[in-house]
Design a protein around this motif. Structure first.
Motif, mmCIF file in Angstrom:
data_model
loop_
_atom_site.group_PDB
_atom_site.id
_atom_site.type_symbol
_atom_site.label_atom_id
_atom_site.label_comp_id
_atom_site.label_asym_id
_atom_site.label_seq_id
_atom_site.Cartn_x
_atom_site.Cartn_y
_atom_site.Cartn_z
ATOM 1 N N MET A 59 51.438 40.112 36.823
ATOM 2 C CA MET A 59 51.454 39.131 37.870
ATOM 3 C C MET A 59 50.991 39.662 39.195
ATOM 4 O O MET A 59 50.360 39.239 40.002
ATOM 5 N N GLU A 60 51.724 40.933 39.401
ATOM 6 C CA GLU A 60 51.177 41.707 40.746
ATOM 7 C C GLU A 60 49.805 42.093 40.603
ATOM 8 O O GLU A 60 49.288 41.816 41.875
ATOM 9 N N GLN A 61 49.184 42.246 39.494
ATOM 10 C CA GLN A 61 47.768 42.645 39.645
ATOM 11 C C GLN A 61 47.026 41.360 39.649
ATOM 12 O O GLN A 61 46.032 41.388 40.845
ATOM 13 N N LEU A 62 47.258 40.298 39.297
ATOM 14 C CA LEU A 62 46.582 38.896 39.537
ATOM 15 C C LEU A 62 46.873 38.572 41.087
ATOM 16 O O LEU A 62 46.174 37.846 41.625
ATOM 17 N N ALA A 63 48.204 38.731 41.500
ATOM 18 C CA ALA A 63 48.358 38.277 42.942
ATOM 19 C C ALA A 63 47.532 38.990 43.939
ATOM 20 O O ALA A 63 46.817 38.671 44.955
ATOM 21 N N ALA A 64 47.151 40.406 43.630
ATOM 22 C CA ALA A 64 46.573 41.242 44.372
ATOM 23 C C ALA A 64 45.088 40.889 44.287
ATOM 24 O O ALA A 64 44.169 40.895 45.413
ATOM 25 N N ILE A 65 44.617 40.364 43.154
ATOM 26 C CA ILE A 65 43.146 39.891 43.212
ATOM 27 C C ILE A 65 43.065 38.425 44.270
ATOM 28 O O ILE A 65 42.248 38.446 44.949
ATOM 29 N N ARG A 66 43.933 37.546 43.812
ATOM 30 C CA ARG A 66 44.042 36.478 44.513
ATOM 31 C C ARG A 66 44.151 36.644 46.090
ATOM 32 O O ARG A 66 43.588 35.851 46.941
ATOM 33 N N ASP A 67 44.973 37.418 46.489
ATOM 34 C CA ASP A 67 45.075 37.889 47.904
ATOM 35 C C ASP A 67 44.181 38.733 48.704
ATOM 36 O O ASP A 67 44.385 39.206 49.894
ATOM 37 N N GLY A 68 43.187 39.287 48.042
ATOM 38 C CA GLY A 68 42.211 40.049 48.515
ATOM 39 C C GLY A 68 42.618 41.582 48.678
ATOM 40 O O GLY A 68 41.775 42.242 49.088
ATOM 41 N N ARG A 69 43.596 42.099 48.072
ATOM 42 C CA ARG A 69 43.778 43.255 47.810
ATOM 43 C C ARG A 69 43.423 43.986 47.006
ATOM 44 O O ARG A 69 43.318 45.461 46.966
ATOM 45 N N LEU A 70 42.732 43.399 45.972
ATOM 46 C CA LEU A 70 42.123 44.198 44.706
ATOM 47 C C LEU A 70 40.889 43.506 44.419
ATOM 48 O O LEU A 70 40.517 42.107 44.055
ATOM 49 N N HIS A 71 39.933 44.296 44.534
ATOM 50 C CA HIS A 71 38.592 43.785 44.380
ATOM 51 C C HIS A 71 37.849 43.891 43.179
ATOM 52 O O HIS A 71 36.973 43.059 42.929
#
Length: 338
Positions: free
Chosen positions: A114-126
């Protein structure tokens, strides 16, 4: 075909024991609830996304101010407890991306999906790699754009769930599991847990705890080993891992038989966030598909030996079965935490 989803995997372990132990005192009604006999849903892209070409994947934002073009890109592959190991294993891809894209690429250590998915959603993981089951949630709620899949043993980027038995077993098909014991892997596995329980119930009317017993091995490797040495009556595993075990010599073809093979499932996917600037997104797409890891530490570790490039992904077709299972089982896509 009616499909249902396995939920509450951790509750399952708490109630039915640890890997290697047979389940005791199983309540069929409780297990049926855990297998997902809930109201079906229809998951779709979140309202904030658009999909003009009906590929079920979010389009890039039309507002230039919403686009991302960071000086340093961030990548991570499947969230796991041993995140440092994955960082080291995937360094050749990071190096390739840096060269192809002309900018630094940092690796994000993530241990919680969920941390990984949230990072994609929030623009922190590209740029990210996600396991099979997480992809529809990432697409619908985080705007993930799948580009490619890991190659499977046959080079297709797909695998099947199979029921394997010792070669001298009298079992000939799934219906013969009635009154027998099936070995599963762990609740996080599609082919080792979710798919076998779903398909036995929906296609063959077999309920865990009522029609067959079960135990948890903890991993596909342990399940395959248990079939090879005759410890287990039957096991649900991924067929590409069976092929790898044969090639590695830990399983020989005269010690097992396959009594059931499912429809295909896609392998893990790699892709990028939908709000990456389109020109940069095109470069990422090209870089992923051109990457060849032959001769690097990734060779033979992230995919079967002899397969050293990603396979193009078609989300609409490749993840069709996964979406059907999730929808019919009432699994509403939500990103929690992060």
């Amino acid at each position: 075909m009616c499909f249902i989803i396995v939920v509450a995997g951790l509750a399952y372990l708490w109630q039915y024991g640890w890997p290697g132990a047979p389940a005791q005192g199983t309540n069929p009604d409780a297990m049926s609830r855990m297998v997902g006999l809930t109201d079906p849903v229809t998951n779709r892209l979140a309202d904030r996304f658009t999909d003009a070409n009906d590929d079920l994947v979010a389009d890039a934002p039309s507002d230039p101010a919403a686009l991302l073009n960071p000086d340093t890109l961030v990548f991570s592959y499947v969230a796991v407890e041993q995140a440092e190991e994955y960082r080291d294993r995937w360094q050749p891809l990071v190096d390739h991306l840096q060269t192809a894209l002309g900018r630094p690429v940092a690796y994000l250590l993530v241990r919680d999906p969920m941390e990984q998915l949230a990072a994609i959603r929030d623009g922190r993981l590209h740029i990210a790699g996600l396991n099979t089951g997480a992809v529809p949630l990432a697409v619908n709620q985080a705007g993930f754009v799948p580009v490619c899949k890991l190659p499977s043993a046959d080079g297709t980027g797909r695998y099947h769930m199979v029921f394997v038995v010792p070669a001298d077993s009298p079992l000939e098909g799934p219906t013969n599991l009635r009154g027998r014991e099936l070995t599963l892997t762990n609740p996080n596995s599609n082919s080792g847990f979710k798919a076998p329980l779903v398909l036995l119930w929906s296609d063959f009317g077999l309920r865990p705890g009522r029609d067959f017993d079960f135990r948890m091995s903890g991993s596909h490797e342990h399940s395959i080993e248990g079939i090879s040495n005759g410890t287990y009556e039957a096991a649900a595993v991924a067929d590409d891992l069976v092929s790898q075990a044969v090639k590695a010599g830990t399983l020989t073809e005269d010690t097992y038989r396959v009594i059931y093979k499912s429809e295909p499932f896609p392998t893990a996917a790699l892709g990028y966030a939908h709000n990456i600037d389109p020109a940069l997104a095109e470069q990422i797409h090209k870089a992923l598909l051109e990457f060849n890891w032959a001769g690097t530490p990734m060779d033979g570790t992230v995919a079967p030996v002899g397969h050293t490039q990603f396979i193009p992904a078609d989300y609409k077709d490749d993840w069709s079965l996964i979406r059907r299972i999730d929808d019919a089982g009432g699994k509403k896509y939500e990103i929690t935490g992060g």
